[in-house]
Write an enzyme that holds these catalytic residues in place. Structure first.
Site, short mmCIF file in Angstrom:
data_model
loop_
_atom_site.label_atom_id
_atom_site.label_comp_id
_atom_site.label_asym_id
_atom_site.label_seq_id
_atom_site.Cartn_x
_atom_site.Cartn_y
_atom_site.Cartn_z
N ASP A 92 0.74 -1.19 -0.24
CA ASP A 92 0.22 0.07 0.05
C ASP A 92 0.82 1.11 0.06
O ASP A 92 0.23 2.45 0.03
CB ASP A 92 -1.13 0.03 1.24
N ASP A 121 -6.36 -5.19 -5.32
CA ASP A 121 -5.91 -3.96 -4.83
C ASP A 121 -4.86 -3.33 -5.19
O ASP A 121 -4.60 -2.37 -5.59
CB ASP A 121 -5.97 -3.70 -3.34
N GLY A 123 -6.39 -19.36 -5.80
CA GLY A 123 -7.28 -18.07 -5.33
C GLY A 123 -7.96 -17.96 -4.19
O GLY A 123 -8.67 -19.32 -3.94
N THR A 169 -10.13 -15.62 -0.80
CA THR A 169 -10.69 -14.16 -0.54
C THR A 169 -10.11 -13.74 0.87
O THR A 169 -9.90 -14.66 1.66
CB THR A 169 -12.32 -13.87 -0.70
N ARG A 217 -15.35 -4.18 -3.89
CA ARG A 217 -14.24 -3.36 -4.04
C ARG A 217 -13.11 -4.04 -4.66
O ARG A 217 -12.50 -3.30 -5.41
CB ARG A 217 -13.96 -3.08 -2.61
N TRP A 239 -11.49 -1.88 -7.59
CA TRP A 239 -9.97 -1.76 -7.96
C TRP A 239 -9.64 -2.14 -9.39
O TRP A 239 -8.51 -1.62 -9.82
CB TRP A 239 -9.21 -2.44 -6.63
N SER A 298 -14.82 -9.81 9.84
CA SER A 298 -14.02 -9.35 11.09
C SER A 298 -14.74 -7.97 11.82
O SER A 298 -14.09 -7.58 12.80
CB SER A 298 -12.52 -9.10 10.90
N1 GLY Z 1 -7.10 -2.21 -0.12
C1 GLY Z 1 -7.82 -2.88 1.13
C2 GLY Z 1 -9.40 -2.44 0.93
O1 GLY Z 1 -9.83 -2.17 -0.03
O2 GLY Z 1 -10.04 -2.88 1.84
#
Ligand code: GLY
Length: 396
Positions: free
Chosen positions: A113, A174, A232, A234, A246, A250, A366
């Protein structure tokens, strides 16, 4: 790569298109509204940063840690560009010094990130104000990001130590948004290694993270010793074989960002396919559920994915030729989602709390940031507003 992906026909955007006049009025009001909120948040946050998401409607304040602090700095740069008011620039410049200390001391930098963190804080400081220190901090961040590249697997590892058995060789969708920092570093220095790593990564992302139906895995493991593909799964989605909203957003935006730097038209085609899958699974108010597999249920919405998708779609419209048969439909969808966010998700001026875009979901299983504002949702709403209301050179 492309031939293995089935292309869904993009459905028409329901309802009449918003007239340019009506949209202009809404954009003018939204700009004033958002600038007022950002001004208030600036006073409240001071030199600290909002946490990743609100907790019961309010952002706890933090030092410069975690992956999200630059989304606040990015809002300050956007607010400065929109208003010309130096109060926003001055605070953004203070943040730049904080990001300098963070990368120089390698505090909480063991993550892909770094792209989000430096692309929205120090890169705009360089692009907009020629701040050379900020350029240097961004290059240090690009170096740290490049260290996460696995030469055999050709991917940038998302999280954790490179030798951590839980995380080694794990790439995530992401990360496409983190690649512009590497392309930019090559442009700045002439050193090809950054862009080479970004290109290699995005090719692996295209090959393994996108499924044949143009949905996406959130994460994918590669064997870092042999370079072989593993499997793969998640981290934040509903199921390993569902499509986390999301992640898809992304992907729509992120593949396109690689096109901007490489000129590889396959990236535009991928972005379109991911966009069609996303847009074909929206509920009536055009703001996606937190996982696209949950369309038709009463699952929570993730407004942040919607805002990211608007930015991706608007960039897609910019890049597609006028003759592309879907171009106008993407524009209609982008506006429809944006209008829905503005009318139903934006925090009112007299509402409590210190966030901007309500009803985002960070990590449902979570119980983190569920149905709260998120710092990235706030940022991408403001970017979408900027994109729709004036000509703008992206920080990405
Ligand atoms: N990059 C982490 C999220 O989108 O939650």
């Amino acid at each position: 790569m492309l031939s293995q992906i089935t292309e869904e026909t993009l459905r028409a955007c329901p309802g009449p298109a918003v007239s340019p006049q009506a949209l202009n009025v809404q954009l003018r009001t939204a700009r004033e509204h958002v600038l007022e909120l950002i001004r208030r948040h600036l006073t409240e946050f001071g030199e600290q940063f909002p946490a990743e998401t609100c907790v019961q409607g309010k952002y706890p304040l933090t030092d410069n840690v975690e992956w999200t602090t630059s989304f606040w700095t990015g809002q300050l740069w956007l607010a400065w560009e929109m208003s010309g008011d130096d109060v926003f620039r001055q605070m953004a410049e203070k943040h730049v010094r904080s990001f300098g200390l963070r990368i120089a001391g390698r505090h909480d930098t063991n993550t892909h990130d770094l792209g989000f963190l430096y692309t929205l804080s120090c890169v705009p400081a360089w692009r907009l104000t020629s701040n050379r220190e900020a350029r240097g901090f961004s290059l240090l961040a690009a170096d740290a990001l490049l260290e996460r590249f696995h030469a055999k697997a050709h991917i940038i590892q998302a999280w954790g130590d490179l030798t951590d058995p839980e995380q080694a060789g794990r790439m995530i969708i992401d990360c496409n948004m983190n690649l512009p920092l590497l392309y930019w570093a090559t442009e700045q220095t002439g050193d090809p290694r950054y862009a080479q790593a970004a290109k290699a990564h995005v090719m692996q992302a295209a090959k393994y993270l996108i499924r044949p139906d143009a949905s996406t895995f959130h994460t994918y493991y590669m064997d870092v010793v042999t370079g072989e593909a593993r499997y793969g799964n998640t981290q934040q989605g509903y199921a390993d074989d569902s499509c986390w909203s999301r992640g898809q957003a992304w992907g729509i935006y992120g593949f396109l960002l690689s096109y901007l730097y490489t000129g590889d038209k396959n990236m535009v085609a991928l972005s379109k396919r991911l966009a069609n899958y996303f847009l074909n699974r929206l509920p009536e108010d055009a703001v996606c559920h937190w996982d696209l597999a949950l369309v038709g249920s009463d699952a929570l919405r993730d407004s942040s994915s919607a805002a990211i998708a608007v930015c991706g779609l608007l960039e897609l419209v910019k890049q597609l030729p006028l003759t592309d048969p879907d171009r106008e439909t993407y524009q209609h969808w982008a506006v429809k989602i944006f209008v829905s966010l503005t009318e139903n998700y934006l925090t009112g001026l007299s509402e409590p709390g210190n966030g901007l875009l309500k009803h985002s979901v960070y990590h449902l299983t979570s119980d983190k940031g569920v149905d709260e504002c998120s710092s990235w949702g706030d940022y991408f709403y403001v970017e979408a507003l900027m994109r729709l209301s004036q000509s703008w050179k992206p920080y990405w």
